[in-house]
Design a protein around this motif. Structure first.
Motif, PDB file in Angstrom:
ATOM      1  N   MET A 107       7.867  -6.446  -5.746  1.00  0.00           N
ATOM      2  CA  MET A 107       7.278  -5.172  -5.782  1.00  0.00           C
ATOM      3  C   MET A 107       6.304  -5.240  -6.740  1.00  0.00           C
ATOM      4  O   MET A 107       5.210  -5.148  -7.085  1.00  0.00           O
ATOM      5  N   GLY A 108       6.933  -5.910  -8.511  1.00  0.00           N
ATOM      6  CA  GLY A 108       6.010  -5.883  -9.501  1.00  0.00           C
ATOM      7  C   GLY A 108       5.162  -6.391  -9.349  1.00  0.00           C
ATOM      8  O   GLY A 108       4.549  -6.315  -9.267  1.00  0.00           O
ATOM      9  N   ILE A 109       5.807  -8.184  -8.832  1.00  0.00           N
ATOM     10  CA  ILE A 109       3.876  -8.490  -8.173  1.00  0.00           C
ATOM     11  C   ILE A 109       3.602  -8.326  -8.031  1.00  0.00           C
ATOM     12  O   ILE A 109       2.391  -8.340  -7.820  1.00  0.00           O
ATOM     13  N   TYR A 116       0.871  -1.277   0.127  1.00  0.00           N
ATOM     14  CA  TYR A 116       0.171   0.269  -0.561  1.00  0.00           C
ATOM     15  C   TYR A 116       0.937   1.492  -0.080  1.00  0.00           C
ATOM     16  O   TYR A 116       2.186   1.074   0.452  1.00  0.00           O
ATOM     17  N   LEU A 117       0.217   2.331  -0.431  1.00  0.00           N
ATOM     18  CA  LEU A 117       0.914   3.685  -0.856  1.00  0.00           C
ATOM     19  C   LEU A 117       0.616   4.767   0.458  1.00  0.00           C
ATOM     20  O   LEU A 117      -0.524   4.615   0.004  1.00  0.00           O
ATOM     21  N   PHE A 124       7.207   1.900  -8.823  1.00  0.00           N
ATOM     22  CA  PHE A 124       6.341   0.892  -9.289  1.00  0.00           C
ATOM     23  C   PHE A 124       5.290  -0.036  -9.116  1.00  0.00           C
ATOM     24  O   PHE A 124       4.618  -0.745 -10.975  1.00  0.00           O
ATOM     25  N   ARG A 125       4.304   1.320  -8.823  1.00  0.00           N
ATOM     26  CA  ARG A 125       3.060   1.043  -8.495  1.00  0.00           C
ATOM     27  C   ARG A 125       2.590   1.762 -10.204  1.00  0.00           C
ATOM     28  O   ARG A 125       1.252   0.846 -10.680  1.00  0.00           O
ATOM     29  N   ALA A 149       6.467  10.815  -5.860  1.00  0.00           N
ATOM     30  CA  ALA A 149       7.490   9.723  -7.066  1.00  0.00           C
ATOM     31  C   ALA A 149       6.936  10.065  -8.103  1.00  0.00           C
ATOM     32  O   ALA A 149       7.313  10.248  -8.773  1.00  0.00           O
ATOM     33  N   LEU A 150       5.663  10.363  -8.949  1.00  0.00           N
ATOM     34  CA  LEU A 150       5.272  10.960  -9.810  1.00  0.00           C
ATOM     35  C   LEU A 150       5.993  12.650 -10.267  1.00  0.00           C
ATOM     36  O   LEU A 150       6.362  12.136 -11.422  1.00  0.00           O
TER      37      LEU A 150
END
Length: 346
Positions: free
Chosen positions: A275-277, A164-165, A259-260, A173-174
């Protein structure tokens, strides 16, 4: 189970793998207070998790620094204070997911009447009231934690890694991506770095893959890693102008947000790749000297492992540094697996 403590202090990948435990506990015991004992830094991975009511930070690095400085009595004083704090929490159950002596001692410090150890060893088994073996289907991601949850009678659901973020961290990050001309969903993360050379894919392989991925998928390669990876990242990026090098420019929570929003992930056996998974992004995981899982639980995640007779060697390579298990994995092979992953959305 009214008050439950999960002990998994590190590392990044293991915390990602263990992440479904909190949800399984909360689903089974919705009124229970769920706490997680973790080291500072990696705690950012679990901090926004709505299934965790409390995060308890174990200041291991501080204690080690004091010990190195010869301040032994101060270390013992802090250990006693930490034990007092844990006992005041009056946990009913402490679940040691690491099964090491250090984590076993932490479980013992709680004074919890029920202390459950996962595959306890190094003497920690003598500090537990129950031990659960590391069972289950070893090919499946998070298998040992799933097996533990099943043995405890938890409602496991699909039991997939999930992160969760924090919205503020995500926004930062964006912004960083935008400052580097990178659009959400239009980039592929390269997770190229680990702590062991026998898990590294080769520099020239990353350099050859980068322009090919850009050409074939339209995704911009973004290189991620920690401050210690800067030198290696510079070497990779120097031979691949298409790469956006963000290594050392994000903290762990910000990296998770990158990654999200990725269009895809390609990485070696490192916590960032997993994290990708966890975020259900199209992912290709490259394994050589290790193979912690081959069943990802996601239709859009692929594992490359050649299964040579000498692999997995883990920490004892026998190839004299040739690392054939990774050298024989070509950029063309990785690209083909990526295209398969991207064709199967989760």
């Amino acid at each position: 189970m009214k008050r439950i403590l999960i002990i998994r202090t590190s590392a990044i990948g293991d915390i990602v793998f263990a992440s479904p435990i909190a949800e399984a506990l909360k689903r089974t015991y919705p009124q229970a207070h769920i706490a997680w004992l973790v080291e500072p830094g990696t705690d950012t991975l679990i901090r926004p998790d709505p299934h965790i009511d409390e995060r308890i930070l174990w200041p291991k690095a501080e204690w080690k620094a004091l010990w190195r400085d010869g301040r032994r009595m101060e270390v013992f004083r802090r250990m006693r204070a930490f034990r007092t704090m844990l006992r005041e929490q009056q946990f009913d159950v402490a679940i040691d997911l690491q099964g090491l002596l250090k984590s076993g001692v932490l479980a013992w410090m709680t004074g919890a009447p029920r202390r459950i150890g996962l595959g306890s060893r190094e003497g920690s088994q003598f500090l537990m009231t129950e031990i659960v073996s590391r069972g289950g289907d070893s090919a499946r991601i998070s298998s040992e934690y799933l097996y533990l949850a099943q043995q405890l009678g938890l409602d496991t659901g699909d039991f997939m890694p999930q992160l969760y973020l924090d919205p503020n961290v995500e926004a930062r990050a964006l912004e960083r991506l935008a400052a580097n001309g990178v659009t959400p969903g239009k980039y592929v993360v390269f997770a190229a770095f680990t702590t062991r050379p026998q898990k590294h894919w080769f520099v020239d392989a990353w350099q050859k893959l980068a322009p090919t991925v850009k050409q074939q998928t339209g995704l911009t390669p973004v290189l991620l890693g920690g401050p210690a990876d800067r030198e290696a990242a510079t070497e990779i990026a120097a031979g691949a102008p298409t790469i956006v090098n963000l290594v050392g420019q994000t903290n762990l929570a910000e990296a998770a947000a990158v990654f999200r929003h990725a269009g895809a992930v390609i990485g070696v056996d490192t916590g960032l790749t997993h994290m990708g998974i966890a975020f259900a992004r199209p992912t290709v995981a490259i394994f050589g000297s290790t193979c912690p899982y081959s069943v990802t639980g996601r239709d859009n995640a692929r594992v490359i492992w050649l299964g040579l007779s000498c692999s997995p060697c883990r920490r004892k390579p026998t190839c004299g540094g040739a690392f054939t298990c990774l050298r024989d994995i070509t950029p063309e092979h990785v690209l083909a697996e990526l295209q398969l992953a991207m064709g199967k959305a989760a």
